[in-house]
Design a protein around this motif. Sequence first.
Motif, short mmCIF file in Angstrom:
data_model
loop_
_atom_site.label_atom_id
_atom_site.label_comp_id
_atom_site.label_asym_id
_atom_site.label_seq_id
_atom_site.Cartn_x
_atom_site.Cartn_y
_atom_site.Cartn_z
N UNK A 1 8.70 -4.04 6.13
CA UNK A 1 9.48 -4.73 5.10
C UNK A 1 8.77 -4.87 3.76
N UNK A 2 7.44 -4.85 3.75
CA UNK A 2 6.71 -5.04 2.50
C UNK A 2 6.75 -6.46 2.00
N UNK A 3 7.12 -7.41 2.86
CA UNK A 3 7.20 -8.82 2.48
C UNK A 3 6.63 -9.65 3.61
N UNK A 4 5.55 -10.40 3.32
CA UNK A 4 4.93 -11.22 4.35
C UNK A 4 5.83 -12.39 4.74
N UNK B 1 6.31 -4.19 -3.22
CA UNK B 1 5.94 -4.97 -2.04
C UNK B 1 5.12 -6.20 -2.42
N UNK B 2 5.17 -7.20 -1.58
CA UNK B 2 4.41 -8.43 -1.81
C UNK B 2 2.92 -8.18 -1.55
N UNK B 3 2.06 -8.39 -2.55
CA UNK B 3 0.62 -8.20 -2.31
C UNK B 3 0.06 -9.36 -1.49
N UNK B 4 -0.85 -9.04 -0.60
CA UNK B 4 -1.40 -10.06 0.29
C UNK B 4 -2.92 -10.11 0.15
N UNK B 5 -3.51 -11.31 0.05
CA UNK B 5 -4.97 -11.42 -0.03
C UNK B 5 -5.63 -10.72 1.14
N UNK B 6 -6.73 -10.05 0.86
CA UNK B 6 -7.36 -9.18 1.83
C UNK B 6 -7.73 -9.82 3.14
N UNK B 7 -8.09 -11.11 3.15
CA UNK B 7 -8.54 -11.69 4.40
C UNK B 7 -7.43 -11.79 5.44
N UNK C 1 4.44 1.43 -1.09
CA UNK C 1 5.39 1.89 -2.11
C UNK C 1 6.08 3.17 -1.66
N UNK C 2 5.30 4.10 -1.11
CA UNK C 2 5.90 5.35 -0.62
C UNK C 2 6.83 5.07 0.56
N UNK C 3 6.40 4.20 1.47
CA UNK C 3 7.22 3.88 2.63
C UNK C 3 8.53 3.22 2.23
N UNK C 4 8.52 2.50 1.12
CA UNK C 4 9.74 1.84 0.67
C UNK C 4 10.80 2.85 0.23
N UNK C 5 10.38 4.07 -0.08
CA UNK C 5 11.33 5.11 -0.48
C UNK C 5 11.97 5.80 0.72
N UNK C 6 11.49 5.51 1.90
CA UNK C 6 12.03 6.13 3.11
C UNK C 6 13.34 5.47 3.53
N UNK C 7 14.09 6.17 4.36
CA UNK C 7 15.25 5.54 4.97
C UNK C 7 14.75 4.55 6.02
N UNK C 8 15.56 3.53 6.36
CA UNK C 8 15.13 2.57 7.39
C UNK C 8 14.73 3.26 8.71
N UNK C 9 15.52 4.24 9.16
CA UNK C 9 15.21 4.91 10.42
C UNK C 9 13.89 5.69 10.32
N UNK C 10 13.65 6.30 9.18
CA UNK C 10 12.41 7.07 8.98
C UNK C 10 11.20 6.14 8.98
N UNK C 11 11.34 5.03 8.31
CA UNK C 11 10.22 4.08 8.21
C UNK C 11 9.90 3.47 9.57
N UNK C 12 10.93 3.05 10.30
CA UNK C 12 10.72 2.45 11.62
C UNK C 12 10.12 3.47 12.57
#
Length: 308
Positions: free
Chosen positions: A26-29, A89-95, A122-133
């Motif tokens: 999803x790219x969102x924590x 996508x939502x950036x997440x702190x490294x830890x 970012x690249x994965x967000x351009x995929x179709x849902x089925x492709x990404x899953x």
Amino acid sequence: MTDVAIDRVERGVDRRMLTNVAYRLLGSMSDAEDVAQETYLRWYRLSETERDAIRTPAAWRVRVATRVCLDILASARHRRERYVGEWLPEPVPGQHFDTPGSSTDPADLIVSDDLVAMAMLVVMDSMTPAERVTFVLREVFRFPFSEIGAIVGRSEAACRQLAVSARRRLEPTRQCTRDDKRHDDTTVALTKALQRGDVETLVALLDPTVTVTNDGGGRVSAALRPIVGADRVIRYLIGVRRREADVDISVANVNGEAGLRMRRNGVTIAVASLEVRDGLITQLWVVRSPDKLTRWNSRAVEATGRLS
């Protein structure tokens, strides 16, 4: 659900694993945490007999979480049409992704892969849902294509083709994100150049076709369209630096790799990730939306740079 059961769920490795795979999808924590919560609600809605009949509960929960993600991905396309400006996508702190190097825990192996890097997301967000899953379940969990097909509603052969297509899309990005030393050095050099307003160094760091993409979510001032070309990007960066001279810029661990963190009076107002190819910056992704920076302003978070 009893308080004891809730506590066990909240602290369990299994929940962490679900959150991590959902974030890759999803790219969102925040959405990923909701998916993990919904998955466990469905688990505990089953009768004890139904739960006992499930031979591998962890695999069952991954399948349920993935189906929930598929529903979210399907509706996300409609939400993006109303989104102000570019979506990142939502950036997440490294830890949130750092784990002991010697661990063999499945959840730790999941967080050790490269699919959390911003360039990959970012690249994965351009995929179709089925492709990404299909790609994530196969790449991270090694799910058989027959099971993936049951989840996404495709044949086993079709899922194999989806996985191949996804790998082809991601291969160029994977090839340029593995030189960690060069990426780190370039990030430090960019940070210092922005701190000084050093145009000459910026010229040397940027690829002629560099692109800057901002995500303000309509909440703060941000360029609504990508800025393309070294000349335009340099003018943009220097202009922003002059307008925001009071902003502190530092190197931070963003999604497991070196990025930039911008703070005003101790409050994070932007987080940037970059793609480096052959020592030159080809992409800058700048997230300014406050909704995507809540973890960066949590008291529990102090995302320091890896290169201190």
